[in-house]
Design a protein around this motif. Structure first.
Motif, PDB file in Angstrom:
ATOM      1  N   LEU A  29       5.030   7.860   3.887  1.00  0.00           N
ATOM      2  CA  LEU A  29       3.899   8.077   4.791  1.00  0.00           C
ATOM      3  C   LEU A  29       4.171   7.554   6.192  1.00  0.00           C
ATOM      4  CD1 LEU A  29       0.793   7.153   2.580  1.00  0.00           C
ATOM      5  CD2 LEU A  29       1.413   9.426   3.419  1.00  0.00           C
ATOM      6  N   ARG A  30       4.976   6.506   6.307  1.00  0.00           N
ATOM      7  CA  ARG A  30       5.157   5.822   7.596  1.00  0.00           C
ATOM      8  C   ARG A  30       5.584   6.739   8.744  1.00  0.00           C
ATOM      9  NH1 ARG A  30       6.386   0.109   5.826  1.00  0.00           N
ATOM     10  NH2 ARG A  30       4.740  -1.021   6.908  1.00  0.00           N
ATOM     11  N   PRO A  31       6.472   7.708   8.517  1.00  0.00           N
ATOM     12  CA  PRO A  31       6.871   8.561   9.652  1.00  0.00           C
ATOM     13  C   PRO A  31       5.743   9.429  10.199  1.00  0.00           C
ATOM     14  CG  PRO A  31       8.481   8.692   7.856  1.00  0.00           C
ATOM     15  CD  PRO A  31       7.272   8.012   7.311  1.00  0.00           C
ATOM     16  N   HIS A  32       4.631   9.538   9.484  1.00  0.00           N
ATOM     17  CA  HIS A  32       3.585  10.488   9.855  1.00  0.00           C
ATOM     18  C   HIS A  32       2.263   9.838  10.257  1.00  0.00           C
ATOM     19  CE1 HIS A  32       6.289  13.447   8.077  1.00  0.00           C
ATOM     20  NE2 HIS A  32       6.331  12.694   6.987  1.00  0.00           N
ATOM     21  N   LEU A  33       2.130   8.543  10.040  1.00  0.00           N
ATOM     22  CA  LEU A  33       0.853   7.868  10.268  1.00  0.00           C
ATOM     23  C   LEU A  33       1.064   6.505  10.906  1.00  0.00           C
ATOM     24  CD1 LEU A  33      -0.638   8.378   6.678  1.00  0.00           C
ATOM     25  CD2 LEU A  33      -1.412   9.593   8.707  1.00  0.00           C
ATOM     26  N   ASP A  34       0.000   6.017  11.524  1.00  0.00           N
ATOM     27  CA  ASP A  34      -0.044   4.600  11.910  1.00  0.00           C
ATOM     28  C   ASP A  34      -0.508   3.844  10.669  1.00  0.00           C
ATOM     29  OD1 ASP A  34      -0.415   2.091  12.920  1.00  0.00           O
ATOM     30  OD2 ASP A  34      -2.070   2.632  14.256  1.00  0.00           O
ATOM     31  N   LEU A  35       0.456   3.394   9.881  1.00  0.00           N
ATOM     32  CA  LEU A  35       0.162   2.815   8.570  1.00  0.00           C
ATOM     33  C   LEU A  35       0.236   1.294   8.634  1.00  0.00           C
ATOM     34  CD1 LEU A  35      -0.425   3.733   5.614  1.00  0.00           C
ATOM     35  CD2 LEU A  35       2.028   3.492   5.182  1.00  0.00           C
ATOM     36  N   ARG A  36      -0.839   0.631   8.257  1.00  0.00           N
ATOM     37  CA  ARG A  36      -0.890  -0.831   8.178  1.00  0.00           C
ATOM     38  C   ARG A  36      -1.010  -1.222   6.703  1.00  0.00           C
ATOM     39  NH1 ARG A  36      -3.277  -1.995  13.404  1.00  0.00           N
ATOM     40  NH2 ARG A  36      -2.785  -0.155  14.686  1.00  0.00           N
ATOM     41  N   ILE A  37      -0.288  -2.241   6.307  1.00  0.00           N
ATOM     42  CA  ILE A  37      -0.281  -2.674   4.907  1.00  0.00           C
ATOM     43  C   ILE A  37      -0.955  -4.039   4.796  1.00  0.00           C
ATOM     44  CG2 ILE A  37       1.130  -3.093   2.850  1.00  0.00           C
ATOM     45  CD1 ILE A  37       1.418  -0.279   4.023  1.00  0.00           C
ATOM     46  N   HIS A  38      -1.841  -4.179   3.840  1.00  0.00           N
ATOM     47  CA  HIS A  38      -2.463  -5.461   3.513  1.00  0.00           C
ATOM     48  C   HIS A  38      -2.106  -5.767   2.061  1.00  0.00           C
ATOM     49  CE1 HIS A  38      -5.195  -5.354   7.103  1.00  0.00           C
ATOM     50  NE2 HIS A  38      -4.920  -4.061   6.976  1.00  0.00           N
ATOM     51  N   CYS A  39      -1.442  -6.898   1.823  1.00  0.00           N
ATOM     52  CA  CYS A  39      -0.957  -7.201   0.478  1.00  0.00           C
ATOM     53  C   CYS A  39      -1.125  -8.683   0.164  1.00  0.00           C
ATOM     54  CB  CYS A  39       0.514  -6.802   0.344  1.00  0.00           C
ATOM     55  SG  CYS A  39       1.629  -7.698   1.459  1.00  0.00           S
TER      56      CYS A  39
END
Length: 394
Positions: A29-39
């Motif tokens: 998904l990362r190449p297509h979105l501003d993706l933030r991860i909370h873990c």
């Protein structure tokens, strides 16, 4: 579009199928979105990843701490276009984000708490809390992604307040470049495995859900000389790990060659094990999909698996493996454990005695994994769900 993905597991802290799912999904998904991860856990060096170092306790403390983490995550996602939660550990965070910030919530359902009653032993009275967190979040979510058609049916059966129109199915995938046949033997030789004997492999967490006790009992009836190799590095509790160790020792005392790999096991070693195994066994009594079966198939290995949940959507009877009938009782365990063990042993022995059939099924499994299950395709479908949810709530 900014998407905040909420998860307990994230590399390098991956211990189960949900963690494997999240790791592969985020990569695609990362190449297509501003993706933030909370873990959960310690801070990660990766950009865009925020970790929440709230430790998990035993029993009810686990659920209470998960609720605290969910509150913190739900507050931290302000400004996002959409939140995507995974497992009950963070589903409530998505629910809070929606209620607090008006952000659409997508939840991927990897399992359902009411269908895992053995979790009461692990979480004590926290099991009621985990079930409450899951139900509130799933009923309130804008979209639900089920990892199999069986999982989708379970969602609307267990939680009838969920609108079936909000549920879609996106199967898990497998990286067929990472998991591929490897006919080398150096890792297996280092472990002292007998390469002149047929091997049966299993990779699982030590949990009542994974049915390892049934596998050990079935191994007592495997054809003479068959070597059982179990990769089981994590357990639901220290007590379950202790009991499993005792069961392995008892099996060895009967003369059955069994190897328990309990520590670090590199991916290269796993691919060699799967490639050289006559069959891979998945004795799970509850399995919404079963990524491990896809990994074995990608390595060209025939699969013997319980006919439960989403497994038949992956393993095709007589084509890529053999399915073991498994009727569940009210507590989620096989209604007739003795029969399940007999049927499991019989199917393993069939492939041990017929290497040509096992090889044919393994080749078919590799082809099926390559053609039907890819993380790239899964990520594209997930993006379409995001866009639909944002449009509807925008």
């Amino acid at each position: 579009m900014r998407v905040d993905l909420l998860t307990r597991e994230y590399p390098p802290s991956v211990y189960g199928g949900a963690g494997v799912h999240v790791a592969n999904l985020t990569r695609n998904l990362r190449p297509h979105l501003d993706l933030r991860i909370h873990c959960y856990g310690d801070s990660r060096p990766d950009a865009g990843v925020r970790a929440y170092p709230v430790g998990l306790g035993e029993g009810s403390g686990t659920a209470l701490r998960a609720m605290a983490v969910s509150m913190a995550m739900g507050h931290a996602v302000r400004g996002s276009s959409l939140v995507h939660s995974h497992t009950w550990y963070t589903n409530l965070a998505g629910h809070v984000a929606k209620a607090r910030h008006g952000i659409p919530h997508v939840a991927t359902v990897h399992s359902l708490e009411p269908l895992r009653p053995w979790k009461a032993d692990q979480l004590a009275d926290g099991y009621r809390l985990s079930s409450f967190m899951e139900e509130a979040a799933l009923v309130g979510a804008d979209r639900l992604i089920a990892v199999s058609h069986a999982m989708a049916a379970d969602i609307v059966r267990v939680y009838p307040a969920v609108d079936p129109g909000r549920v879609c199915v996106i199967h898990n995938g497998v990286d067929t470049t990472e998991f591929a046949p490897d006919h080398g033997t150096e890792h297996l030789e280092r472990l002292g495995l007998a390469l002149d004997r047929p091997m049966v492999a299993c990779v699982a967490r030590i949990s009542p859900q994974k049915g390892l006790g049934h596998l050990l009992r079935a191994a007592e009836s495997f054809l003479r000389g068959t070597q059982l190799v179990v990769v089981a590095q994590t357990a639901d509790s220290p007590e379950l790990r202790r009991r499993f160790g005792l069961a392995v020792a008892r099996l060895r005392d009967t003369g059955v060659p069994v190897v328990w790999i309990s520590g670090p096991f590199p991916r290269a070693a796993l691919c060699q094990l799967l490639t050289h195994a006559r069959t891979f066994v998945c004795p799970s009594v509850y399995e919404p999909l079963g990524i491990v079966n896809l990994e074995a198939m990608a390595c060209g290995t025939a699969v013997v698996a319980a006919d439960v949940g989403g497994i038949p959507e992956v393993v095709v009877e007589g084509e890529t493996g053999l399915l073991v009938p498994a009727t569940a009782s009210d507590d989620g365990r096989p209604a007739d454990p003795a029969r399940f063990v007999r049927e499991l042993a019989a199917r393993v022995n069939r492939l041990i005695a017929d290497p040509a059939t096992a090889q044919r099924m393994g080749r078919n499994g590799r082809c099926r994994a390559e053609s039907r299950f890819s993380w790239e395709q899964a990520a594209q479908r997930v993006r379409a769900v995001y866009e639909s949810a944002v449009r509807q709530t925008g």
